[in-house]
Each structure stands twice: as structure tokens, then as C-alpha cells.
Write an enzyme that holds these catalytic residues in place. Sequence first.
Site, PDB file in Angstrom:
ATOM      1  N   CYS A   2       5.446   3.918  25.083  1.00  0.00           N
ATOM      2  CA  CYS A   2       7.534   4.581  26.222  1.00  0.00           C
ATOM      3  C   CYS A   2       7.809   4.336  27.001  1.00  0.00           C
ATOM      4  CB  CYS A   2       6.781   6.449  26.046  1.00  0.00           C
ATOM      5  SG  CYS A   2       6.252   7.218  24.920  1.00  0.00           S
ATOM      6  N   ARG A  27       9.483  -2.654  24.468  1.00  0.00           N
ATOM      7  CA  ARG A  27       7.514  -1.699  24.431  1.00  0.00           C
ATOM      8  C   ARG A  27       7.070  -0.936  22.619  1.00  0.00           C
ATOM      9  NH1 ARG A  27       7.600  -0.770  30.327  1.00  0.00           N
ATOM     10  NH2 ARG A  27       5.781   1.145  29.477  1.00  0.00           N
ATOM     11  N   TRP A  75       7.091   5.481  21.755  1.00  0.00           N
ATOM     12  CA  TRP A  75       6.123   5.146  20.899  1.00  0.00           C
ATOM     13  C   TRP A  75       4.487   7.150  20.012  1.00  0.00           C
ATOM     14  CZ3 TRP A  75       3.657  -0.025  21.524  1.00  0.00           C
ATOM     15  CH2 TRP A  75       2.109  -0.124  20.530  1.00  0.00           C
ATOM     16  N   ASN A  99       6.237   9.086  29.930  1.00  0.00           N
ATOM     17  CA  ASN A  99       5.299   8.222  29.848  1.00  0.00           C
ATOM     18  C   ASN A  99       4.228   8.171  29.995  1.00  0.00           C
ATOM     19  OD1 ASN A  99       3.646   6.277  28.688  1.00  0.00           O
ATOM     20  ND2 ASN A  99       4.686   4.343  30.104  1.00  0.00           N
ATOM     21  N   GLY A 100       2.595   7.844  28.899  1.00  0.00           N
ATOM     22  CA  GLY A 100       1.434   8.518  29.933  1.00  0.00           C
ATOM     23  C   GLY A 100       0.725   9.655  28.314  1.00  0.00           C
ATOM     24  N   GLU A 480     -17.191 -10.617  26.121  1.00  0.00           N
ATOM     25  CA  GLU A 480     -16.120 -10.683  27.438  1.00  0.00           C
ATOM     26  C   GLU A 480     -16.022 -10.899  28.968  1.00  0.00           C
ATOM     27  OE1 GLU A 480     -11.781  -9.015  27.753  1.00  0.00           O
ATOM     28  OE2 GLU A 480     -13.412 -10.576  26.352  1.00  0.00           O
ATOM     29  N   LYS A 484     -13.647 -13.944  30.244  1.00  0.00           N
ATOM     30  CA  LYS A 484     -12.494 -14.235  30.462  1.00  0.00           C
ATOM     31  C   LYS A 484     -12.177 -15.491  31.767  1.00  0.00           C
ATOM     32  CE  LYS A 484      -9.308 -10.895  28.999  1.00  0.00           C
ATOM     33  NZ  LYS A 484      -9.943 -11.919  27.287  1.00  0.00           N
ATOM     34  N   GLU A 487     -11.500 -18.519  30.732  1.00  0.00           N
ATOM     35  CA  GLU A 487     -10.658 -18.516  30.317  1.00  0.00           C
ATOM     36  C   GLU A 487      -9.289 -19.223  31.438  1.00  0.00           C
ATOM     37  OE1 GLU A 487      -8.867 -16.006  25.945  1.00  0.00           O
ATOM     38  OE2 GLU A 487      -9.650 -14.468  28.366  1.00  0.00           O
ATOM     39  N   HIS A 503     -36.249 -16.389  27.410  1.00  0.00           N
ATOM     40  CA  HIS A 503     -36.727 -17.209  26.406  1.00  0.00           C
ATOM     41  C   HIS A 503     -36.016 -18.166  26.508  1.00  0.00           C
ATOM     42  CE1 HIS A 503     -38.571 -14.449  24.040  1.00  0.00           C
ATOM     43  NE2 HIS A 503     -38.125 -13.401  24.809  1.00  0.00           N
ATOM     44  N   LYS A 603      -1.309 -17.354  22.805  1.00  0.00           N
ATOM     45  CA  LYS A 603      -1.399 -15.573  22.438  1.00  0.00           C
ATOM     46  C   LYS A 603      -1.990 -15.469  21.914  1.00  0.00           C
ATOM     47  CE  LYS A 603      -1.496 -11.279  24.141  1.00  0.00           C
ATOM     48  NZ  LYS A 603      -2.555 -11.395  25.455  1.00  0.00           N
TER      49      LYS A 603
END
Length: 608
Positions: A2, A27, A75, A99-100, A480, A484, A487, A503, A603
Site C-alpha cells: 500500500c 508498489r 493492495w 499500510n501494514g 540461504e 546471500k 552474492e 563426513h 534481479k
Amino acid sequence: MCGICGVVGHRPATPIIFEALRRLEYRGYDSAGIATLSENGVIDRRRAAGKLDNLETVLKQSPLSGSTGIGHTRWATHGAPTETNAHPHAAGQVAIVHNGIIENFAALKAELEAKGRRFVTETDSETVAHLLDNYIEQGMAPREAAFATIGRLEGAYAIAMIFQNHDGLLIGARHGAPLAVGYGEGEMFLGSDSLALAPLANRISYLEDGDWCELTREGATIFNAKGDTVQRQIQTIAFMAGQVGKDGYRHYMEKELHEHPVAIGQTLQRITDPASKRIALPDMPFDIAKVPRITITACGSAFYAGMVGRYWLESLARIPVEIDVASELRYRDPPQPDRGVALLISQSGETADTLGVLRSLKKAGQSIVSVLNVEHSTMGRESDLVLGMVAGPEISVASTKAFTAQLSVLAAFSIDFARARGKIDQAKEEALTSSLLDLPSRAAEVFACTPAIQAMAAVVAEARDVLYLGRGICTPIAYEGALKLKEISYIHAEAYAAGELKHGPISLIDRTVPVVAIVPSNILFEKTLSNLQEAKARGGRVLAFTDAAGAERLKGVAEHVVVLPDVDAFVVPILYAIPVQMLAYEVALLKGTDVDQPRNLAKSVTVE
């Protein structure tokens, strides 16, 4: 997500707000509205479902006057994208935009309904308007009523408020969602981000978490969560056409890390019913009870989200799950079962490898369910069902908030599958859903750990190689974290299931190789602790993400410990994803790399 804009000035407010909403279209939204104070001090509103062109038509037919107003692009999360559910919401003598998510809205709504208040929307946001007006009715001044209202709210939010018969007054508040103050000449502005305020003001203050503000034509008074007056730096911003602002953060990635709570919360608001603590996904285009197997596929971070989803689906729904990276699955061409379901995950919905495997799986007769941030993408159009997340745009190349939004959708999907297959009862569904709904608040608390993460980053930044370890459902979060770090800091990192350390990978460990462990106390802690003791015995520098109970047990083993909020084991992967991403960001700062646009990366990977 939003978008919010507010203005108090000397010019007609509606054209200013409308153009700001145009700048917030990026947005994503499905309804919009504006409210102003007319010359006689009465609040007037215009709202429309759909795009801003629809609102523009309404405004031409029935203009709004006044120089104080608020606007919103919504949204839809809780409640359908209708004119009734569109913001601004009004109650009695007030109007607000939000918003939220308000996590405790059901309790507040019940309290207000008991006082005779009538709700007309399906949203959590309307509760804020009624609560605010309730305090005004009790005789409080706007400032007092606003402070009392935000003191009752739980969740992540940015709010702007106007009050009947108080022309020239605008009040805003933020907690876990961004809100900026723009300084003009004889006029003041509120906006979701710097882009909303361009070109209205080039002097901007960014409210800190818990701040709220009172704006008049003469300036702004900013308060902290305790109600004390505070000073926030006023920055001069040079705007470029089409710029999406960083809102006072150093990088888009830093901004997007801080948007985790809202991305999780707004995603959950779309797919859960907070009042009943039930999952509220769309109807599946297949008979869940007859699905013999689920195939999950994705690329990069989305693939790791899928790995967490496999754990949830297998443990809760007791259904076999196959998972493979899209670039391999599309050419491996394994046999697919009749009535099988393919679950594909992508932020953009345009990832070439994932789109390719979608088409091959569809040709093989599989029902296609896609978890997407861009629902009208190519993958969205070619899927049988889209489960949309509400992460908002990600500008930084490295995915952050989209990852936790994907996990939130997968968690809800797993609960829904388990319930439909009769593997969990209603009480279990409500307990699991409650743990999800608690996440936005817990996610906001993670940022208090920043100093501890920075201390850990100082160790990692000096290394050439780093090992990440996890057990069970925490293993994908280790993957993950390693991704990161690679990256954006260009440090070599690898992740392993902790039990695999002995192992082979243990031969790599010495004083120069930090070992980063994802080790919550409620998931296979004793097993992981044993592996970390093995690493320490070989000279490894153990760095751990855990909770308060785990931190006690790790004394003497871990060199640095980041103590995270206590959460149910079911949602641990979502919460722990945030600090491992923050660690990579802090290391990249120390290394001086290009955080938002790391070398060789794009992206959205739309080529094979």
C-alpha cells in the site's frame, strides 16, 4: 504494498495527493482513494476499485475541495479489492489511511462493537478509524486521541489521520512500516517513501520505528513511542524522474530488509482469517485428498524456500514431495504421477528456467500452482492457480523480503493441505496459524539484534571461506545465508546439514574458517550442539543464531551469539531467515562491495 500520501498546505490538496499516488503505483495496488477536509471542516471522501484512472473519473464527476487531505493506494490483503474496502476509512469525526497489518484488530473490533460501533468493511484498518474516533468522542484532543490509539495497536503499520473541524492538522505514525515527512514552504507532507514526496519537497525526515508526528502548515512536531518530543534529521534529497527512494537507508537492500515485518504481515493478511485463526487460501483446482505427490521447483533463494516447504508438507500433510532446481528438473524429465501437483516459486514470475519447467510439467499433466510476487507475470498467466505474496517491489538484486513472503505462503499452503487431507484437526490449524500471525511483531524485534550481528560480521569479513550449518528444517536457511554472503560480499561460503560435517567438510575447519550455525533450541538442538563442539575442537570459530535458551547452552562453544525472539518451531525458518540476510549485508558493508547491484547478477533471470 500500500501507498500513503498526506498534505496540509495552502493549495488544493486533491491534485497534489493524486499525483503522489501516481508515483506510488509501482508498489502495486487494486483500489485507491482520497479524503479531504472541506471549507466547512467536514471530511469528504472519494474512492474507487481498480486503477487510478477510475479514481480520476470519480474526482472529475465529484471534485473534492480543501487543502488538508490524505490518499492511499491499496493492495488488498484482508478484504476484497472493492470500493467499500478501499481507503481512506472514516468513522465519525476522523479519516485514516493505513499500510501494514493490525494483528489485534479482532479483539479491538469486538470491544468497539460492544460499544455500539458499526463496521462496514472487511478490513483490519477500519478498526483504527473507529478506535481513534472513540477517543475523540470521549473528549480527547486529536493529539491525545492519536497517542492513545497507537498505544493500543499491535502489528506493523504506517498511518495518516485527519480530523473533522481541524483544518491544517495531519497526524502520522509508524511501526514496522516506513513513513516520511516532507517539508515545503507553508505546507507539509507525509508519504510512504521518498518517491511519493517527489517533487513536493526536497527536505525530508524519515520517522524512526515507534515515532509519530503532528504536522501543521508551519512544520512538524515528532514524538517517540513514549510521547516525548524528539528531533529527526532533515535531509536534502535530489530526486530523479522515476526514482524509487531509499527512504533514508544506505541501500535498497537495507530498506528491503527492514520491510520484512510488513511483507510477512500483509502476505498473511491475504491468506489467513485472523479472527478465526484459520487459513483462507483460494479453492484448489484439484482434489487435495487425491493428490499422490507434489513436485516443488524453483531457482536460487526461491528454491531454498521450496526446501522448507517440503519439510512442512511432508511433516504436516504426510504427502510425498519431490524437489529439484528448475534448471535440472526441466531436462531430467522424471515420470510424473496422475493427478500430481507442481508447486513453482518465483519472485518475478519470469524466471526462464522455472517458466520452462512449468510448461514441461503442465504438458505432463500436472496441476500448476505458482507462488509469485508478480501475479500477472507470464508464470501467473500460465498457472492453474496463483498464490500471491505481498512483498512489494524488490529493487536490490539480492532477494530479501520476497523470501520470507514466499515462506509465509508455503506455510499456509502446508497447513491447508494438511487440514484437507485430515492430518491435522482444527485446533492444530488454529495453533499453527496463530504462530504465523505472531510473526510480524517478532520480525520487527530482530532489528534490535543489529549490534550483535555487526560483531559477528567483523569475524566473517576477515575470512576467505565460511561454513553454514543447520539441522532439519533449518538447513535451507543455512543455504540461504551462504548464498546471500556469496552474492553480495564475494566471500566463498558453503552450507551443509550439520550431521554431514563429519563426513568430509570438517577437514576444512581451522581458525581461519568461521562456522555460522542456525541452532534454535527447539529444533534438534542437542544434535547440532554436538556438531558445533566438533567444529570448535578443530579450532573453528563458532558463530550462532539461536534463542535465549540456546544461548545459555552455547556458552563456551560459540564465540558470538545472536539471541533471537522465542517463536514456535513451525515458524523458525521464516524468522531466522532475516538475521542471516542481515549478516550478509553487514559483511558486504565492511567489504565495500556494491550491495544493491553485485557483480554478474541480475534481479530477474529471464535467460537460460
